[in-house]
Design an enzyme around this catalytic site. Sequence first.
Site, PDB file in Angstrom:
ATOM      1  N   LYS A  48       0.843  -1.203   0.000  1.00 58.98           N
ATOM      2  CA  LYS A  48       0.000   0.000   0.000  1.00 58.98           C
ATOM      3  C   LYS A  48       0.877   1.251   0.000  1.00 58.98           C
ATOM      4  CE  LYS A  48      -3.737  -2.555   2.079  1.00 58.98           C
ATOM      5  NZ  LYS A  48      -4.325  -3.128   3.298  1.00 58.98           N
TER       6      LYS A  48
ATOM      7  N   GLN B 184      -5.058  -1.710   9.644  1.00 55.63           N
ATOM      8  CA  GLN B 184      -4.775  -2.989   8.997  1.00 55.63           C
ATOM      9  C   GLN B 184      -5.254  -4.143   9.888  1.00 55.63           C
ATOM     10  OE1 GLN B 184      -3.305  -3.398   5.834  1.00 55.63           O
ATOM     11  NE2 GLN B 184      -3.824  -5.552   6.119  1.00 55.63           N
TER      12      GLN B 184
ATOM     13  N   ASP C 290     -11.068   2.381   4.204  1.00 55.25           N
ATOM     14  CA  ASP C 290     -11.429   0.994   3.935  1.00 55.25           C
ATOM     15  C   ASP C 290     -12.951   0.795   3.854  1.00 55.25           C
ATOM     16  OD1 ASP C 290     -10.191  -1.323   3.300  1.00 55.25           O
ATOM     17  OD2 ASP C 290      -9.764  -1.965   5.346  1.00 55.25           O
TER      18      ASP C 290
END
Length: 294
Positions: free
Chosen positions: A53, A97, A120
């Site tokens: 990422k 994460q 997200d």
Amino acid sequence: MALRLDGKALAQTVESRLQTQIESLRDQVGRPPGLAVLRVGDDPASAVYVANKEKACVRVGVASYGSYLSGDTPSTEVLRTIQRLNANPCVDGILLQLPLPPTLNKDALLMAIDPEKDADGLHTLNLGRLLKGEQGPRSCTPAGVMAMLRSQSIDPAGKRAVVVGRSILVGQPMALMLQAANATVTTVVHSHTLDLAAYTREADILVVAAGCPGIVGAEHIKPGAAVVDVGIHRKPEGGFCGDVRANEADSIAAVLSPVPGGVGPMTVAMLLVNTVAAWCRRHGFKHGLDDLMI
Ligand code: NAD
């Protein structure tokens, strides 16, 4: 042989679109978009995902504000870190994460992220927006799948779709997005479903996100179906495989996403899309990315 849904190539196209957008607005905004990826603990796969990422951020011109906290960090400290990122005016997107160490409450921490910075798309408000068809950041993996289908002119309207897996990360938002695109989502099957093949064989569009290597094979696939394999697993002998037995699917499906090089790169691209869209919104510019955020 089934047509490949090339997520890697599509991600490159999306990235160059984002790069152009960032270049055209950066001087007016006075700073680049910022993405903070927060990693807690030492999950080895997460370390690789976070590094990917961050590399993608560099490619398109998004500033990275990565934070790493050790696995024994108390939840109050993780919460404080999220609050600091919420308040940081240079940060447009925050990603926590997953998975987190078992001592931490994932849901409470996801809820602490400012919904407008939720890169997200996993905040309850944003899942609710998806349910109601309102604009907002979308869950990256299913949004990436939708973009892959569109890239090959696969219109879900009127098609029967089946989703294998009902997680909040993939399966549930996937079913909502397919419905929003007018597919008839006949089932979301899961670990308690008996006779998986009886459901999946009905699907014109089959999205598999069970996290079980090779769970879907020839007997599960309708001839001519579009099969999207979300699963990704490291093989003991090296390399990767998905939830679909690709060698079997290849001769039955009309379209198949490869592993690797399918959904994975598009998940990262969609994270950048959510971040750039948030950056534009915060500064009153149209982001022009609506086609990627259905
Ligand atoms: P998860 O473990 O949270 O959910 C898995 C779902 O599959 C559950 O709803 C479960 O009920 C269902 N399931 C499990 N076994 C099943 C079975 N035998 N039959 C039918 N359903 C079954 O996993 P997740 O986070 O949704 O991820 C699923 C897979 O996708 C994993 O392999 C993950 O690594 C992968 N993934 C890949 C990307 C990417 O970018 N490529 C992103 C997210 C997840």
